[in-house]
Design a protein around this motif. Sequence first.
Motif, PDB file in Angstrom:
ATOM      1  N   PHE A 122       0.893  -1.304  -0.080  1.00  0.00           N
ATOM      2  CA  PHE A 122       0.143  -0.243   0.116  1.00  0.00           C
ATOM      3  C   PHE A 122       0.887   1.141   0.105  1.00  0.00           C
ATOM      4  N   GLU A 123       1.063   1.914  -1.122  1.00  0.00           N
ATOM      5  CA  GLU A 123       2.013   2.967  -1.293  1.00  0.00           C
ATOM      6  C   GLU A 123       1.351   4.084  -0.443  1.00  0.00           C
ATOM      7  N   PRO A 124       2.402   4.755   0.341  1.00  0.00           N
ATOM      8  CA  PRO A 124       2.006   5.501   1.325  1.00  0.00           C
ATOM      9  C   PRO A 124       1.311   6.946   0.871  1.00  0.00           C
ATOM     10  N   ASP A 125       0.077   7.298   1.625  1.00  0.00           N
ATOM     11  CA  ASP A 125      -0.508   8.513   1.557  1.00  0.00           C
ATOM     12  C   ASP A 125      -0.742   8.931   2.865  1.00  0.00           C
ATOM     13  N   ILE A 126       0.115   9.708   3.269  1.00  0.00           N
ATOM     14  CA  ILE A 126       0.056  10.056   4.670  1.00  0.00           C
ATOM     15  C   ILE A 126      -1.396  10.770   5.087  1.00  0.00           C
ATOM     16  N   LYS A 127      -1.582  11.707   4.355  1.00  0.00           N
ATOM     17  CA  LYS A 127      -2.716  12.508   4.531  1.00  0.00           C
ATOM     18  C   LYS A 127      -4.093  11.702   4.590  1.00  0.00           C
ATOM     19  N   GLU A 128      -4.099  10.763   3.848  1.00  0.00           N
ATOM     20  CA  GLU A 128      -5.248   9.976   3.750  1.00  0.00           C
ATOM     21  C   GLU A 128      -5.334   8.842   4.820  1.00  0.00           C
ATOM     22  N   CYS A 129      -4.126   8.435   5.242  1.00  0.00           N
ATOM     23  CA  CYS A 129      -3.898   7.422   6.501  1.00  0.00           C
ATOM     24  C   CYS A 129      -4.469   8.095   7.737  1.00  0.00           C
ATOM     25  N   ILE A 130      -3.828   9.635   7.738  1.00  0.00           N
ATOM     26  CA  ILE A 130      -4.284  10.172   8.967  1.00  0.00           C
ATOM     27  C   ILE A 130      -5.946  10.656   8.935  1.00  0.00           C
ATOM     28  N   LYS A 131      -6.312  10.822   7.875  1.00  0.00           N
ATOM     29  CA  LYS A 131      -7.795  11.105   7.722  1.00  0.00           C
ATOM     30  C   LYS A 131      -8.489  10.135   8.293  1.00  0.00           C
ATOM     31  N   ARG A 132      -7.839   8.864   7.647  1.00  0.00           N
ATOM     32  CA  ARG A 132      -9.029   7.803   8.111  1.00  0.00           C
ATOM     33  C   ARG A 132      -8.824   7.323   9.650  1.00  0.00           C
ATOM     34  N   GLN A 133      -8.093   7.836  10.158  1.00  0.00           N
ATOM     35  CA  GLN A 133      -8.143   7.700  11.745  1.00  0.00           C
ATOM     36  C   GLN A 133      -9.101   8.238  12.232  1.00  0.00           C
ATOM     37  N   PHE A 134      -9.921   9.011  11.833  1.00  0.00           N
ATOM     38  CA  PHE A 134     -10.916   9.777  12.306  1.00  0.00           C
ATOM     39  C   PHE A 134     -12.329   9.366  11.822  1.00  0.00           C
ATOM     40  N   VAL A 135     -12.466   8.297  10.933  1.00  0.00           N
ATOM     41  CA  VAL A 135     -13.799   7.827  10.508  1.00  0.00           C
ATOM     42  C   VAL A 135     -14.423   7.162  11.779  1.00  0.00           C
ATOM     43  N   LYS A 136     -15.684   7.534  11.639  1.00  0.00           N
ATOM     44  CA  LYS A 136     -16.655   7.324  12.795  1.00  0.00           C
ATOM     45  C   LYS A 136     -16.515   5.861  13.269  1.00  0.00           C
ATOM     46  N   ASP A 137     -16.823   4.732  12.413  1.00  0.00           N
ATOM     47  CA  ASP A 137     -16.868   3.416  12.587  1.00  0.00           C
ATOM     48  C   ASP A 137     -15.519   2.583  12.717  1.00  0.00           C
ATOM     49  N   ARG A 138     -14.603   3.425  12.997  1.00  0.00           N
ATOM     50  CA  ARG A 138     -13.014   2.783  12.811  1.00  0.00           C
ATOM     51  C   ARG A 138     -12.805   2.096  14.258  1.00  0.00           C
ATOM     52  N   ASP A 139     -12.349   1.036  14.335  1.00  0.00           N
ATOM     53  CA  ASP A 139     -12.169   0.215  15.416  1.00  0.00           C
ATOM     54  C   ASP A 139     -10.883   0.513  16.262  1.00  0.00           C
ATOM     55  N   LYS A 140     -10.132   1.160  15.716  1.00  0.00           N
ATOM     56  CA  LYS A 140      -8.855   1.473  16.540  1.00  0.00           C
ATOM     57  C   LYS A 140      -8.318   2.922  15.884  1.00  0.00           C
ATOM     58  N   THR A 141      -7.831   3.500  16.820  1.00  0.00           N
ATOM     59  CA  THR A 141      -7.115   4.941  16.021  1.00  0.00           C
ATOM     60  C   THR A 141      -5.452   4.934  16.343  1.00  0.00           C
ATOM     61  N   VAL A 142      -4.918   5.452  15.540  1.00  0.00           N
ATOM     62  CA  VAL A 142      -3.509   5.589  15.515  1.00  0.00           C
ATOM     63  C   VAL A 142      -3.077   7.207  15.489  1.00  0.00           C
ATOM     64  N   PRO A 143      -2.332   7.621  16.571  1.00  0.00           N
ATOM     65  CA  PRO A 143      -1.998   9.167  16.318  1.00  0.00           C
ATOM     66  C   PRO A 143      -1.309   9.481  15.108  1.00  0.00           C
ATOM     67  N   PRO A 144      -1.662  10.652  14.605  1.00  0.00           N
ATOM     68  CA  PRO A 144      -0.785  10.942  13.366  1.00  0.00           C
ATOM     69  C   PRO A 144       0.815  10.834  13.577  1.00  0.00           C
ATOM     70  N   SER A 145       1.262  11.369  14.773  1.00  0.00           N
ATOM     71  CA  SER A 145       2.545  11.191  15.039  1.00  0.00           C
ATOM     72  C   SER A 145       3.087   9.570  14.669  1.00  0.00           C
ATOM     73  N   VAL A 146       2.304   8.800  15.261  1.00  0.00           N
ATOM     74  CA  VAL A 146       2.715   7.501  14.941  1.00  0.00           C
ATOM     75  C   VAL A 146       2.696   7.028  13.142  1.00  0.00           C
ATOM     76  N   ILE A 147       1.899   7.381  12.753  1.00  0.00           N
ATOM     77  CA  ILE A 147       1.922   7.155  11.195  1.00  0.00           C
ATOM     78  C   ILE A 147       2.940   7.826  10.581  1.00  0.00           C
ATOM     79  N   LEU A 148       3.436   9.004  10.891  1.00  0.00           N
ATOM     80  CA  LEU A 148       4.439   9.542  10.412  1.00  0.00           C
ATOM     81  C   LEU A 148       5.734   8.852  10.810  1.00  0.00           C
ATOM     82  N   GLN A 149       5.892   8.369  11.916  1.00  0.00           N
ATOM     83  CA  GLN A 149       6.884   7.519  12.431  1.00  0.00           C
ATOM     84  C   GLN A 149       7.060   6.097  11.605  1.00  0.00           C
ATOM     85  N   GLN A 150       5.732   5.767  11.289  1.00  0.00           N
ATOM     86  CA  GLN A 150       5.798   4.485  10.394  1.00  0.00           C
ATOM     87  C   GLN A 150       6.318   4.759   9.080  1.00  0.00           C
ATOM     88  N   LYS A 151       5.644   6.078   8.571  1.00  0.00           N
ATOM     89  CA  LYS A 151       6.433   6.268   7.030  1.00  0.00           C
ATOM     90  C   LYS A 151       7.930   6.332   7.059  1.00  0.00           C
TER      91      LYS A 151
END
Length: 186
Positions: A122-151
């Motif tokens: 899954f080629e990285p799209d930081i903005k989209e991955c962060i945006k998806r953390q705030f979807v209403k029915d998401r079972d878990k959320t990951v802070p933006p700082s963690v996603i940036l570290q993952q990248k």
Amino acid sequence: MKMLKNILSNNKNRKILVMPVGLSGSGKTTLYKELSKDFDIQLISFDRLRIDIFRKETGKTDYREAFKYISQKKIKLLPIAKDIFRKTKKNIIYIDNTNLKKKSRNKFLCMADDFLKIAVFFEPDIKECIKRQFVKDRDKTVPPSVILQQKENLEPPEFDEFDIIIKKRLKNGKNSSDNWNFKRIR
């Protein structure tokens, strides 16, 4: 996804390891859910292992609490996941984890010598991955700082690890089957 389904259908008598590689929120679990509608797949999900252990020991299911609990208790998930891998009777195994580094991927790849090894990158799209953390029915959320570290930690899959690499790109905020690319060397 059509290409991956074709590969799985055309290799029904082989052992297959499907390993998604991507940031949190890129679509790895969604891919598994779609594939599991058509195929009998052994899911090995570290998130699910955390929740299952936490639920058994506390009766609760909150992901953040489960993550803290597993960390504080120093519960090792890898041996549990490897045991599931070894014991499954299913031909397709799906390792649902970020699988960002070659070293972490190798912990399962080294157990799969006789498997057809497929990476879904899954080629990285930081903005989209962060945006998806705030979807209403998401079972878990990951802070933006963690996603940036993952990248920063991401090592794309290579053909010295996998037989097949399928690249997945986000298009207009969605994983589109039109964006699958395929390469095979063996």
